[in-house]
Motif scaffolding. Structure first.
Motif, PDB file in Angstrom:
ATOM      1  N   THR A 111       2.312 -63.579 -12.655  1.00 15.80           N
ATOM      2  CA  THR A 111       1.607 -62.601 -13.481  1.00 15.80           C
ATOM      3  C   THR A 111       1.396 -61.345 -12.651  1.00 15.80           C
ATOM      4  OG1 THR A 111      -0.391 -62.095 -14.728  1.00 15.80           O
ATOM      5  CG2 THR A 111      -0.660 -63.497 -12.799  1.00 15.80           C
ATOM      6  N   LEU A 112       1.459 -60.199 -13.308  1.00 18.42           N
ATOM      7  CA  LEU A 112       1.271 -58.930 -12.599  1.00 18.42           C
ATOM      8  C   LEU A 112      -0.158 -58.423 -12.718  1.00 18.42           C
ATOM      9  CD1 LEU A 112       4.615 -57.154 -13.582  1.00 18.42           C
ATOM     10  CD2 LEU A 112       4.058 -58.362 -11.470  1.00 18.42           C
ATOM     11  N   LYS A 113      -0.964 -59.046 -13.559  1.00 19.80           N
ATOM     12  CA  LYS A 113      -2.353 -58.616 -13.709  1.00 19.80           C
ATOM     13  C   LYS A 113      -3.095 -58.794 -12.388  1.00 19.80           C
ATOM     14  CE  LYS A 113      -2.885 -59.560 -18.653  1.00 19.80           C
ATOM     15  NZ  LYS A 113      -1.452 -59.846 -18.903  1.00 19.80           N
ATOM     16  N   GLY A 114      -3.740 -57.711 -11.952  1.00 19.03           N
ATOM     17  CA  GLY A 114      -4.515 -57.765 -10.720  1.00 19.03           C
ATOM     18  C   GLY A 114      -3.701 -57.653  -9.451  1.00 19.03           C
ATOM     19  N   LYS A 115      -2.387 -57.517  -9.554  1.00 15.79           N
ATOM     20  CA  LYS A 115      -1.539 -57.394  -8.366  1.00 15.79           C
ATOM     21  C   LYS A 115      -1.411 -55.926  -7.969  1.00 15.79           C
ATOM     22  CE  LYS A 115      -0.410 -61.783  -8.008  1.00 15.79           C
ATOM     23  NZ  LYS A 115      -1.107 -62.344  -9.187  1.00 15.79           N
ATOM     24  N   ARG A 116      -1.332 -55.715  -6.660  1.00 19.87           N
ATOM     25  CA  ARG A 116      -1.137 -54.359  -6.131  1.00 19.87           C
ATOM     26  C   ARG A 116       0.327 -54.202  -5.721  1.00 19.87           C
ATOM     27  NH1 ARG A 116      -5.752 -51.674  -5.536  1.00 19.87           N
ATOM     28  NH2 ARG A 116      -7.705 -52.854  -5.548  1.00 19.87           N
ATOM     29  N   ILE A 117       0.960 -53.155  -6.252  1.00 22.95           N
ATOM     30  CA  ILE A 117       2.383 -52.924  -6.018  1.00 22.95           C
ATOM     31  C   ILE A 117       2.565 -51.549  -5.380  1.00 22.95           C
ATOM     32  CG2 ILE A 117       4.691 -52.960  -7.030  1.00 22.95           C
ATOM     33  CD1 ILE A 117       3.152 -55.525  -7.577  1.00 22.95           C
ATOM     34  N   ALA A 118       3.335 -51.502  -4.294  1.00 25.35           N
ATOM     35  CA  ALA A 118       3.638 -50.231  -3.619  1.00 25.35           C
ATOM     36  C   ALA A 118       5.038 -49.766  -4.003  1.00 25.35           C
ATOM     37  CB  ALA A 118       3.538 -50.397  -2.113  1.00 25.35           C
ATOM     38  N   LEU A 119       5.145 -48.522  -4.406  1.00 23.19           N
ATOM     39  CA  LEU A 119       6.446 -47.915  -4.666  1.00 23.19           C
ATOM     40  C   LEU A 119       6.793 -47.018  -3.482  1.00 23.19           C
ATOM     41  CD1 LEU A 119       6.153 -46.851  -8.436  1.00 23.19           C
ATOM     42  CD2 LEU A 119       6.916 -49.025  -7.455  1.00 23.19           C
ATOM     43  N   LEU A 120       7.841 -47.369  -2.776  1.00 18.89           N
ATOM     44  CA  LEU A 120       8.245 -46.612  -1.589  1.00 18.89           C
ATOM     45  C   LEU A 120       9.295 -45.591  -1.991  1.00 18.89           C
ATOM     46  CD1 LEU A 120       8.424 -49.566   0.970  1.00 18.89           C
ATOM     47  CD2 LEU A 120       6.430 -48.296   0.113  1.00 18.89           C
ATOM     48  N   GLY A 121       8.828 -44.381  -2.243  1.00 22.38           N
ATOM     49  CA  GLY A 121       9.683 -43.309  -2.748  1.00 22.38           C
ATOM     50  C   GLY A 121       9.470 -43.127  -4.235  1.00 22.38           C
ATOM     51  N   LEU A 122       9.434 -41.876  -4.678  1.00 18.94           N
ATOM     52  CA  LEU A 122       9.218 -41.571  -6.094  1.00 18.94           C
ATOM     53  C   LEU A 122      10.302 -40.663  -6.666  1.00 18.94           C
ATOM     54  CD1 LEU A 122       5.363 -40.929  -5.903  1.00 18.94           C
ATOM     55  CD2 LEU A 122       6.500 -42.987  -6.780  1.00 18.94           C
ATOM     56  N   ALA A 123      10.800 -39.718  -5.884  1.00 18.54           N
ATOM     57  CA  ALA A 123      11.867 -38.833  -6.356  1.00 18.54           C
ATOM     58  C   ALA A 123      13.101 -39.655  -6.720  1.00 18.54           C
ATOM     59  CB  ALA A 123      12.221 -37.809  -5.282  1.00 18.54           C
ATOM     60  N   PHE A 124      13.947 -39.118  -7.605  1.00 21.84           N
ATOM     61  CA  PHE A 124      15.086 -39.906  -8.065  1.00 21.84           C
ATOM     62  C   PHE A 124      16.130 -40.108  -6.972  1.00 21.84           C
ATOM     63  CE2 PHE A 124      17.391 -35.944  -8.588  1.00 21.84           C
ATOM     64  CZ  PHE A 124      18.729 -36.299  -8.556  1.00 21.84           C
ATOM     65  N   LYS A 125      16.073 -39.287  -5.909  1.00 24.62           N
ATOM     66  CA  LYS A 125      16.943 -39.447  -4.748  1.00 24.62           C
ATOM     67  C   LYS A 125      16.275 -38.763  -3.566  1.00 24.62           C
ATOM     68  CE  LYS A 125      20.503 -36.681  -4.261  1.00 24.62           C
ATOM     69  NZ  LYS A 125      21.763 -35.941  -4.447  1.00 24.62           N
ATOM     70  N   PRO A 126      16.725 -39.041  -2.339  1.00 28.10           N
ATOM     71  CA  PRO A 126      16.103 -38.385  -1.177  1.00 28.10           C
ATOM     72  C   PRO A 126      16.386 -36.887  -1.147  1.00 28.10           C
ATOM     73  CG  PRO A 126      17.437 -40.308  -0.530  1.00 28.10           C
ATOM     74  CD  PRO A 126      17.772 -40.000  -1.946  1.00 28.10           C
ATOM     75  N   ASN A 127      15.567 -36.164  -0.380  1.00 30.79           N
ATOM     76  CA  ASN A 127      15.735 -34.733  -0.125  1.00 30.79           C
ATOM     77  C   ASN A 127      15.588 -33.868  -1.368  1.00 30.79           C
ATOM     78  OD1 ASN A 127      16.202 -35.109   2.678  1.00 30.79           O
ATOM     79  ND2 ASN A 127      18.316 -35.698   2.224  1.00 30.79           N
ATOM     80  N   THR A 128      14.790 -34.336  -2.318  1.00 32.54           N
ATOM     81  CA  THR A 128      14.463 -33.526  -3.484  1.00 32.54           C
ATOM     82  C   THR A 128      13.080 -33.935  -3.976  1.00 32.54           C
ATOM     83  OG1 THR A 128      15.142 -32.881  -5.721  1.00 32.54           O
ATOM     84  CG2 THR A 128      15.571 -35.158  -5.077  1.00 32.54           C
ATOM     85  N   ASP A 129      12.464 -33.056  -4.760  1.00 29.45           N
ATOM     86  CA  ASP A 129      11.187 -33.419  -5.382  1.00 29.45           C
ATOM     87  C   ASP A 129      11.359 -33.668  -6.868  1.00 29.45           C
ATOM     88  OD1 ASP A 129      11.674 -30.842  -6.247  1.00 29.45           O
ATOM     89  OD2 ASP A 129       9.689 -30.064  -5.779  1.00 29.45           O
ATOM     90  N   LEU A 178      11.722 -35.418 -10.250  1.00 34.50           N
ATOM     91  CA  LEU A 178      11.281 -36.690 -10.836  1.00 34.50           C
ATOM     92  C   LEU A 178      11.818 -36.896 -12.250  1.00 34.50           C
ATOM     93  CD1 LEU A 178       7.637 -36.429  -9.558  1.00 34.50           C
ATOM     94  CD2 LEU A 178       9.133 -38.358  -9.064  1.00 34.50           C
ATOM     95  N   ARG A 179      12.702 -36.008 -12.690  1.00 36.06           N
ATOM     96  CA  ARG A 179      13.252 -36.152 -14.033  1.00 36.06           C
ATOM     97  C   ARG A 179      14.068 -37.440 -14.130  1.00 36.06           C
ATOM     98  NH1 ARG A 179      15.600 -30.096 -14.517  1.00 36.06           N
ATOM     99  NH2 ARG A 179      15.808 -30.493 -12.282  1.00 36.06           N
ATOM    100  N   GLU A 180      13.717 -38.268 -15.087  1.00 41.14           N
ATOM    101  CA  GLU A 180      14.385 -39.558 -15.319  1.00 41.14           C
ATOM    102  C   GLU A 180      14.357 -40.448 -14.073  1.00 41.14           C
ATOM    103  OE1 GLU A 180      15.493 -40.654 -18.271  1.00 41.14           O
ATOM    104  OE2 GLU A 180      14.748 -38.789 -19.137  1.00 41.14           O
TER     105      GLU A 180
END
Length: 449
Positions: A334-352, A354-356
């Motif tokens: 179950t994912l309820k109450g779990k803490r999840i880390a997202l390492l990286g958010l941009a769609f690829k490196p060396n850019t900001d 976030l589209r799609e």
């Protein structure tokens, strides 16, 4: 070389890079945009997009007087030899490209030409925005209509298609050292002007600090308008297909116990295939692939053609990020109450950009399932918060991992690739699950940590 007066309409990513690089190779460039705040920022050296090397280049060519900024299109049209249209063509609800920005510029150009003094040479209007086939003729029609509305239907201009092939994160390099320059036009004289404009790039005669110079010459491809427009869509659709293909193979590899990294390496050594874009992961995103594939599908359906392959390419891509959720549910139950880390958010490196981006889709899905998500990105973090207020963003990689039950590698930033796996494990809570969505880490080292 001949120095041209160049106007560039649109101060987005493509317009900024195009104007700075044309100024750098020796032309006189004016960048035009209706956004007064953005132009004011540029005049004081604030570049609104993240692109390695761009801010320094804009500052340099502006100080040399080669690049200027304006909000007045009429005077720029009057003075220009060549005018680039670099405005956005966002995706419509049906997947088609919205040409309203391009159309507005074209009509304004027509009015400006009608009001200007008689020209010695035709204005070359260059469509650099990504537009569907037939848009060159559409732009020409609107220029003519704009001129007629202003009382002068005999303006002199040429319309040329010059699609861009810039990769976010290396756009300056791609402008100066491109794989090819593609031009399409109905008349030869417009192409001749563009050949002279691009001479320093085609012949690689401009000065560079790179030693050795990456290229000695650049192919100059000339064709008709529709074919030039199609080349851009076909190129991006093929690259998206290649990524979806290796992701499909990766899914089968996981089922049969094969290593997709080794498989991709072995396949990529075939010269007919090549190794680029064979990196399996969470799928493609950004401003180009999703929009361009959707637009190409929309064009096909206008002619009652069913783009079966392109439909499959999109379907595979959509499944990739969803499989991450499935893996988390399988391991965490179950994912309820779990803490999840997202390492990286941009769609690829060396850019900001976030589209799609898969990161935001994953974050939304996790939040709906009761998880608490913390995201890390060295560049795109602040933008991510503006787009998704319920996403907690930190700017230290290890802070994101602290107390997390699971971590997902979303963007293969160098900081993520060089992650200290033992320290990461010491910060996380059991079961200390790591989902490498980009195949960026050594799985054996991760297991050992």
């Amino acid at each position: 070389m001949k120095e041209f007066n160049v106007g560039v309409v649109g101060a987005g990513h493509v317009g900024l890079v195009t104007s700075a690089c044309l100024a750098d190779i020796g032309h006189w460039v004016t960048l035009v945009d209706v956004d007064e705040e953005r132009m004011a920022d540029l005049k004081v050296g604030e570049v609104p997009v993240y692109e390695p090397g761009l801010e320094a280049l804009v500052d340099e060519v502006a100080r040399r007087g080669r690049l200027r900024f304006s909000t007045e299109l009429t005077s720029v049209v009057s003075a220009a030899d060549v005018l680039f249209i670099c405005v956005g063509t966002p995706q419509g609800d049906d997947g088609s490209a919205d040409l309203s920005n391009v159309g507005a510029v074209a009509k304004s150009v027509g009015r400006a030409l009608a009001e200007a003094e008689e020209r010695e040479h035709p204005l070359v209007v260059v469509n650099k925005s990504t537009v569907p086939m037939g848009s060159g003729d559409y732009v020409s029609m609107l220029i003519q209509e704009g001129a007629a509305e202003a009382g002068n239907g005999s303006v002199d201009y040429r319309v040329v298609s010059n699609p861009e092939f810039l990769r976010e994160g290396s756009a300056v390099y791609d402008s100066l050292f491109p794989d090819r320059i593609v031009l399409g036009a109905h008349r030869r004289d417009g192409l001749d002007v563009m050949r002279a404009l691009y001479e320093p790039v085609v012949e690689q005669s401009f000065p560079t600090k790179l030693d050795p110079r990456p290229k000695v010459a650049v192919p100059f491809v000339t064709t008709d308008l529709a074919s030039a427009e199609m080349i851009k869509y076909a190129a991006n659709a093929f690259l998206a297909t290649k990524i979806s293909f290796i992701n499909e193979i990766a899914n089968i590899c996981e089922l049969v116990g094969a290593d997709v990294g080794n498989v991709a390496h072995g396949v990529g050594l075939d010269e007919r295939i090549g190794s680029r874009f064979l990196q399996a992961g969470m799928g493609w995103g950004g401003s180009c692939f999703p929009k361009d594939v959707a637009a190409l599908k929309s064009v096909a359906r206008e002619y009652d053609h069913q783009p079966v392959l392109l439909d499959a390419v999109v379907a595979v891509n959509e499944l990739q990020w969803k499989q991450v959720i499935t893996k988390l549910q399988r391991e965490l139950h179950t994912l309820k109450g779990k803490r999840i880390a997202l390492l990286g958010l941009a769609f690829k490196p060396n850019t900001d950009d976030l589209r799609e981006a898969p990161s935001l889709k994953v974050a939304r899905a996790l939040n709906r399932r009761g998880a608490r998500v913390t995201g890390y990105d060295p560049v795109a973090g602040k933008k991510a918060v503006r787009l998704q207020s319920d996403l907690r963003v930190v700017f230290d990689l290890y802070e994101a991992l602290s107390e997390a039950h699971a971590a997902i590698v979303v963007t293969e930033w160098e900081e993520v690739r060089s992650l200290d796996l033992e320290e990461a494990a010491s910060l996380m809570k059991p079961p200390k699950l790591l989902v490498d969505g980009r195949n960026a880490l050594d799985p054996r080292a991760a297991s050992a940590a």
